[in-house]
Design an enzyme around this catalytic site. Structure first.
Site, mmCIF file in Angstrom:
data_model
loop_
_atom_site.group_PDB
_atom_site.id
_atom_site.type_symbol
_atom_site.label_atom_id
_atom_site.label_comp_id
_atom_site.label_asym_id
_atom_site.label_seq_id
_atom_site.Cartn_x
_atom_site.Cartn_y
_atom_site.Cartn_z
ATOM 1 N N GLU A 94 0.809 -1.216 0.000
ATOM 2 C CA GLU A 94 0.000 0.000 0.000
ATOM 3 C C GLU A 94 0.846 1.271 0.000
ATOM 4 O O GLU A 94 0.329 2.359 -0.277
ATOM 5 C CB GLU A 94 -0.924 0.015 1.228
ATOM 6 C CG GLU A 94 -2.005 -1.045 1.225
ATOM 7 C CD GLU A 94 -3.109 -0.766 0.224
ATOM 8 O OE1 GLU A 94 -3.096 0.305 -0.411
ATOM 9 O OE2 GLU A 94 -3.987 -1.630 0.065
ATOM 10 N N GLU A 125 7.879 -21.550 7.834
ATOM 11 C CA GLU A 125 7.939 -20.694 9.021
ATOM 12 C C GLU A 125 8.927 -21.212 10.053
ATOM 13 O O GLU A 125 9.344 -20.478 10.955
ATOM 14 C CB GLU A 125 6.563 -20.549 9.667
ATOM 15 C CG GLU A 125 6.071 -21.761 10.419
ATOM 16 C CD GLU A 125 4.836 -21.432 11.251
ATOM 17 O OE1 GLU A 125 4.889 -21.656 12.471
ATOM 18 O OE2 GLU A 125 3.837 -20.959 10.683
#
Length: 311
Positions: A94, A125
């Site tokens: 963004e 992860e």
């Protein structure tokens, strides 16, 4: 470097985390009417801003440190797995349209790479080595900031990213949702927003994810304010990449200057559509090239450029 714990050890770790705690009072939630479940969930969500508010001093300190590094040309890099990684990628993506940042100025790293945005990447992860490789691919420098994000505060990818970044002299921030987390301890700036047990046991995409989103909003937005990417509460560095944003650009110039539409169009034309430059043209009565020069000399801060033009 953090190593992956064996399954019995991991289970005992999870049992100590408030984000993983079981809530017996919700054991029959699936038997409730939909509206009652919605009210319960909404009530849970309403507790998150207060949890974030408790950590505002730590958040502000981290932002000030990030802004200093970015003013020197450093990057803001988020690193996380699963929901936490996706939120980092979302916030980073963004920044270019909102603040006209370069494509590599704010980066989101997710364990397992871009495919992990839409599917689970087995074992990603659990690998601090993968985090190190991802940071090496970015050629990390001491001017950069790495923000590790993990609800549990123990995710090896996030902890490994912070540990490695700190060893290279980069600024490090650890954002977790449990107290006494390995992630916060590994970072120069630890932020632990304790959101408590989830409505669905262990589903940290809920309150923990909401808290992470709120904090990441602050980290990026307030850092950009500190860097002069706004004028008051106007997004004067917005990149007009579509019709909606072009209309918003004109409106921002109008709000900042009070100028007539024709004058706004002329100023935007003279500055190749750069909102900040157009505002300076109108308020300081300078031409486009002069506005660009004054802004460059002022490090992109419109108020400072205005003072230089008028003083």
């Amino acid at each position: 470097m953090t190593s992956t714990p064996h399954h019995p050890d991991l289970r005992s770790q999870l049992e100590t985390l408030t984000t993983e705690a079981f809530r017996p009072e919700l054991a029959e939630i699936d038997q409730l009417p939909t509206l009652d479940i919605a009210r319960l969930m909404n009530g849970e969500d309403a507790t998150v801003p207060a949890a974030v508010a408790e950590r505002l001093p730590e958040i502000a300190a981290a932002i000030d440190a990030v802004a200093v590094r970015m003013a020197r040309g450093g990057r803001l890099i988020y690193a996380g797995a699963g929901t936490a990684g996706r939120l980092g990628v979302l916030d980073a993506s963004e920044c270019p349209p909102t603040f006209n940042t370069g494509p590599g100025q704010v980066v989101g790293l997710i364990a397992g790479g871009p495919d992990a945005m839409v599917t689970s990447i087995e074992g990603a992860e659990d690998s601090p080595e993968l985090a190190r490789a991802d940071l090496d691919a970015l050629a990390l420098t001491a001017d950069d900031t790495v923000v590790g994000v993990s609800a549990s505060g123990r995710t090896p990818y996030a902890v490994g990213a912070v540990e490695y970044a700190r060893s290279l002299g980069a600024l490090t921030v650890g954002l977790a949702c449990n107290r006494d987390s390995a992630l916060a301890a590994a970072a120069e700036h630890g932020i632990e927003v304790v959101t408590g047990p989830e409505l669905l046991t262990g589903s940290t995409r809920l309150k923990a994810g909401t808290a992470q989103k709120l904090v990441l909003n602050m980290l990026s937005t307030i850092t950009m304010i500190r860097l002069g990417k706004t004028y008051g509460n106007l997004m004067v560095d917005v990149r007009a990449s579509n019709e909606k944003l072009r209309a918003r650009s004109r409106r921002i110039v109008a709000l900042a200057t009070g100028a007539a539409d024709d004058d706004i169009e002329r100023a935007l034309t003279a500055t190749d559509g750069e909102v900040k430059d157009a505002i300076l043209v109108l308020l300081a009565d300078v031409d486009g090239p002069t506005a660009a020069r004054l802004l460059a000399e002022s490090g992109g801060h419109l108020r400072a450029a205005m003072a230089a033009a008028l003083g």
